[in-house]
Structure formats: structure tokens, C-alpha cells
Design an enzyme around this catalytic site. Structure first.
Site, PDB file in Angstrom:
ATOM      1  N   ASP A 138       0.851  -1.189   0.000  1.00 23.31           N
ATOM      2  CA  ASP A 138       0.000   0.000   0.000  1.00 23.31           C
ATOM      3  C   ASP A 138       0.889   1.243   0.000  1.00 23.31           C
ATOM      4  OD1 ASP A 138       0.714  -0.696   2.704  1.00 23.31           O
ATOM      5  OD2 ASP A 138      -0.687   0.833   3.412  1.00 23.31           O
ATOM      6  N   HIS A 180     -18.061  34.924  19.488  1.00 22.94           N
ATOM      7  CA  HIS A 180     -17.566  36.135  18.847  1.00 22.94           C
ATOM      8  C   HIS A 180     -16.548  36.786  19.784  1.00 22.94           C
ATOM      9  CE1 HIS A 180     -17.450  40.146  17.125  1.00 22.94           C
ATOM     10  NE2 HIS A 180     -18.278  39.779  16.134  1.00 22.94           N
ATOM     11  N   HIS A 197       6.686   9.263   0.750  1.00 23.92           N
ATOM     12  CA  HIS A 197       5.533  10.003   1.283  1.00 23.92           C
ATOM     13  C   HIS A 197       5.410  11.401   0.665  1.00 23.92           C
ATOM     14  CE1 HIS A 197       4.870   7.579   5.263  1.00 23.92           C
ATOM     15  NE2 HIS A 197       5.309   6.817   4.289  1.00 23.92           N
ATOM     16  N   ARG A 235       8.860  10.737  20.408  1.00 20.00           N
ATOM     17  CA  ARG A 235       9.592   9.601  19.858  1.00 20.00           C
ATOM     18  C   ARG A 235      10.445   9.039  20.991  1.00 20.00           C
ATOM     19  NH1 ARG A 235       7.676   7.962  14.763  1.00 20.00           N
ATOM     20  NH2 ARG A 235       6.944   9.844  13.708  1.00 20.00           N
ATOM     21  N   GLU A 255      -0.096  -0.925   5.852  1.00 19.52           N
ATOM     22  CA  GLU A 255       0.999  -0.399   6.668  1.00 19.52           C
ATOM     23  C   GLU A 255       0.931   1.108   6.831  1.00 19.52           C
ATOM     24  OE1 GLU A 255       4.989   1.220   7.637  1.00 19.52           O
ATOM     25  OE2 GLU A 255       3.775   1.567   5.857  1.00 19.52           O
ATOM     26  N   GLU A 256       0.565   1.807   5.774  1.00 13.93           N
ATOM     27  CA  GLU A 256       0.583   3.268   5.806  1.00 13.93           C
ATOM     28  C   GLU A 256      -0.480   3.865   6.727  1.00 13.93           C
ATOM     29  OE1 GLU A 256       2.990   4.762   4.775  1.00 13.93           O
ATOM     30  OE2 GLU A 256       3.830   3.897   2.972  1.00 13.93           O
TER      31      GLU A 256
END
Length: 490
Positions: free
Chosen positions: A121, A245, A462, A360, A184-185
Site C-alpha cells: 500500500d 464572537h 511520502h 519519539r 501499513e501506511e
């Protein structure tokens, strides 16, 4: 160059410095002779719009899995298309997940078995997004093969299938098994469950797992022994039951956006150092032996800076840049949902905003512990604001880091294969991104894993104009074939 000239050049290259003939590698010769066929295969795969993120293209993903299975069968192997169930869409609808290919070429019980993981994919791609060519038409320009999936991951899984074909022209030194998915993506829905179900059958005789994905850090080949994990958080702040507002309500209420920005600002200092207690303390100590791995890596941090268009990097030398990319945690703020982000002006106070950030993580950080540390820290910081608003923090992704020993036999085989195929010792590298399937495969099957990237450092996976060089694709096929031969010897 004419075919005669190419033949003469080949003969000259097959001489050593003493003038003696060097025996050509018949498997490499087969690959060279069939490289146009192998490129054509990639062309036939790239044309399929197997974008797993777009429900309207799900049939294309199904088609891609069927073509993958058929190719393995064409080469004399077996391939099963395994149904892994349904996907729940945000709309509430369900969609059939693409089948996973479990394939095999070679079934000799006296030979070792390599399991190759990859995915077919791809990320979304449209010509109007800035591509110079049609993203779904493989186009060769100056030795580069452009097209969506050319590097991630169609152009990296095909060399292993092509290598199995080339090896069969002589003698297959190993049994190949293929685990190829189509989601996977977007998170590999259903794959972990399949691995657990087939652990005692499909994976029972596997000796080692090769992950055919990721990229080199430079123009030099690489073997990957580590990847960072990822904890992704949503921080939601709500101040009203509808958008207001700013002229009528500005200065009167405690605004959700103001609270959220204060919370996000408290996560790191101006140097990028993570301020959440316990995060940095959990990082495994850097050893002298590990430090030595970084000095010999082919990487130019100034070229890296120029390629991404940054004015300067936080670190000032190669080793420190690599250590921060691979070895230490980082925190990134990704965006704010519910905030006005369109063109022009809009004088609104958003009723609810959701901040998005990720950490990460690296060994020895644990996702569950990181979740606890982040929630406790943000609760404390929100209390300090003395705001009456509602605040909630949620971790939506908790993927572990992956690390293995770069001195084991699989990496020794990889070094030898690289010298045969590319003529150089490979760099031993990590990646800063997250590949959850690596830890899943190791944890469930108990088998060790090596990542063997074939993508170049600037393939734009990507992104627009994704590519793989013909060199990486064809010589990478030789690398895969040589790896199987060297692994069999060990």
C-alpha cells in the site's frame, strides 16, 4: 553504448589487478540480463493506486494484493490471501480490510528459512500536489525511477521476489517466506492478530525475519538495527458550548486556545529539551562501544541541513545530529484541531481545541510509563493555570522502540552481501521513525529481525516525486540474492 561495447566493458571489469579472469557470479549475471523485466514489474505495480487511506480506492489495494500473490505463484511458489476482517471507518461504516499475502518460494526442510516482510500500500498522491510526473506512471529520468511506492515500499519488496527468481536459476540457498500487507501506511490494521494466529504454523520454521523497508542515511548501503518508538497524545481543552464572537466575549471568558498554548509551551524549552519529569531519566546510558558506531557512518550534517532547507541545526556535528535523530527522545507539536486555520480573518473564540503532539521514544522508555508521566505533568500544569475550563489528555498511539544486536549472524551476512553487491561495507544505522511491526514480529514469533533498506536518503517517500534509483533497485536485487547465499552459509 552499443551492446558490443557493453560486452567489452564487462570483460574488462572481470579482470583483477594481475590480469587474471574473475569468475562472474551467475546469479548477478541473471539479474543484469533481466533488469528490464524487473523494472517492468515495478512499473506494473506502481500503476495500481493502492492508497490504503482512501476508502474509494480500497479495490485497488485488494487488486494489488492479488497481483502480489500471483507473482509469487508464477515463480513456482505458493501464496495464500488471508482474510483479516473488517475496518471500522470514522463514519461508522465498515470496509473489508485487504487480504495479507502469506507466500513461500522453496520448501526444503534442510535449508534455513528467511521471512521477508513488506507492504504494497502507498501514501496518497496527486499530480496537482506538485509532482513533476504522473505519480502512478513509473517514469525514468536520469537513472531514477519516479512513482508513488517506487521507494516505499513496492520498490523494496520486489527486489526480494526478483532475487528469489534469480537464485532459482542456479540453486535456491534458503526457503523464502513472504509476509506482505496492504495497510501499513495507516497502521497495519489486523496484522498483529494474524501474526499471533499463524505463529505456530506459518512462522514456526522461520529462522530469521528481514524487514524490507526504510532508507539509507547516505549514498552508502546500510543495515538498520534500531528504530524509535512513538507515543502520540491529544490534549483537549473546552471553554464553551459553541464558538463565540471575540468582540462580544473576548476578555470575559477563559479561552480554551490560551490554555492549550500554555500547556503545549510547557512541554519543551527553547533548546528542544523535554521538560516532562522522568522522560529523559529513562533513556538507556550511552556506552563507549555504541558511541564508536557513530563516528564511521557516512553522513554529512551540512548537506542534510541544506537538503531540508533549515537555517541551522540544534546540534553542531555529525555524531550529535545522528544521536539526536536515533538515540534520544524528541517531542514534536503537530497541530491544533478546532482552531481557525483558513485563509483570511475570522474573529472567533473556539469552544474546544485539541492539541496534538508526539514523543519519539527510545530504550529503555516504556509507552505505558510515558503515558502516565505526560498525563500527570499536564494535569499539574493545567492546575497551575487556575482555569475553570475542562481539560483531558489521551494517548492514542503507544508504539515501542525496536533495537537488536548489530553483531549477530544476520548482520555478518549483511556485511558480506553488501561487499559483494555494492563493493563496500555497509553503515550500521538506526532510524528516527517508528516501525511497530518490528517489535510485534519479534515479540510474538520469538525470531530475530534485521532491517535491510534499499531506499536512498533523498527518495522523498511520502512526498512529491518519490523515486528509487535504478542502481538501488537492481543492485539491491543482487544484495538480496547475496544475502540469502551468505545467510545460508552461516
Amino acid at each position: 553504448m552499443t551492446m558490443i561495447g557493453l560486452a567489452i566493458l564487462t570483460i574488462l571489469l572481470l579482470k583483477d589487478t594481475c590480469g587474471a579472469s574473475v569468475t562472474p557470479d551467475p546469479v548477478f549475471q541473471y539479474i543484469d540480463a533481466n533488469q528490464e523485466k524487473f523494472v517492468q514489474r515495478l512499473k506494473e505495480w506502481v500503476v495500481i493506486k493502492s492508497d490504503s487511506s482512501d476508502p474509494s480506492l480500497r479495490n485497488e489495494v485488494h487488486k494489488m494484493m492479488e497481483i502480489t500473490a500471483e507473482l509469487i505463484k508464477t515463480l513456482g511458489g505458493t501464496a495464500e490471501l488471508v482474510d483479516i476482517g473488517l475496518q471500522q471507518l470514522p463514519s461508522g461504516e465498515t470496509l473489508k480490510l485487504p487480504s495479507v499475502v502469506l507466500g513461500q518460494i522453496g520448501q526444503d526442510p534442510d535449508k534455513p528459512t528467511l521471512c521477508i516482510y513488506g507492504h504494497t500500500d502507498v501514501q496518497p498522491a496527486r499530480k496537482e500536489d506538485g509532482w513533476d510526473t504522473d505519480p502512478y506512471t513509473l517514469t525514468e529520468i536520469n537513472g531514477n525511477l519516479y512513482g508513488r511506492g517506487a521507494s516505499d515500499d513496492k520498490g523494496q519488496i520486489l527486489p526480494w521476489i526478483n532475487a528469489a527468481e534469480a537464485l532459482q536459476s542456479q540453486e535456491l540457498p534458503v526457503n523464502f517466506k513472504f509476509l506482505i500487507e496492504g495497510m501499513e501506511e495507516v497502521g497495519s490494521d489486523g496484522l498483529a492478530e494474524l501474526i499471533m494466529k499463524r505463529n505456530q504454523t506459518f512462522f514456526s520454521d522461520v529462522d530469521y525475519i528481514v524487514l524490507a523497508d526504510t532508507a539509507w542515511i547516505s549514498e552508502k548501503p546500510a543495515l538498520t538495527y534500531g528504530a524509535r518508538g512513538n507515543c502520540y497524545f491529544l490534549v483537549e481543552v473546552e471553554c464553551a458550548n459553541r464558538d463565540l464572537h471575540s468582540g462580544s466575549y473576548g476578555g470575559v471568558i477563559h479561552e480554551a486556545m490560551t490554555d492549550l498554548i500554555a500547556l503545549l509551551d510547557s512541554l519543551t524549552n527553547s533548546s528542544g529539551h523535554i521538560l516532562i519529569p522522568g522522560i529523559n531519566e529513562a533513556v538507556a546510558a550511552l556506552t563507549d562501544e555504541e558511541t564508536k558506531l557513530y563516528s564511521g557512518i557516512s553522513f554529512d550534517h551540512e548537506e542534510f541541513r541544506n537538503k531540508i532547507g533549515a537555517q541551522e541545526l540544534r546540534q553542531k556535528n555529525k555524531e550529535d545530529v545522528l544521536l539526536q535523530r536515533w538515540r534520544y527522545p524528541s517531542l514534536t507539536i503537530h497541530g491544533i484541531e478546532g482552531a481557525f486555520s483558513g485563509a483570511g480573518t475570522k474573529t472567533v473564540i473556539p469552544a474546544k481545541v485539541i492539541g496534538k503532539f508526539s514523543i519519539r521514544q527510545v530504550p529503555d522508555m516504556d509507552p505505558l510509563q510515558v503515558e502516565k508521566q505526560v498525563i500527570e505533568y499536564l494535569d499539574k500544569k493545567f492546575a497551575e493555570l487556575k482555569s475553570p475550563n475542562k481539560m483531558k489528555t489521551t494517548m492514542v498511539i503507544g508504539a515501542k522502540p525496536w533495537l537488536t544486536d548489530p553483531n549477530n549472524k544476520a548482520f555478518h551476512a549483511g556485511r558480506k552481501a553488501s561487499k559483494r553487491a555494492f563493493g563496500v561495507e555497509p553503515d550500521l544505522i538506526r532510524v528516527g521513525g517508528t516501525i511497530p511491526i518490528a517489535t510485534t514480529l519479534e515479540d510474538v514469533t520469538g525470531k530475530n529481525l534485521i532491517m535491510m533498506p534499499l531506499g536512498g536518503p533523498y527518495d522523498a517517500a511520502h512526498g512529491q516525486n518519490e523515486k528509487i534509483s535504478r542502481y538501488n533497485y537492481i543492485e539491491g536485487t543482487k544484495f538480496a540474492a547475496a544475502y540469502a547465499q551468505e545467510f545460508a552459509k552461516l
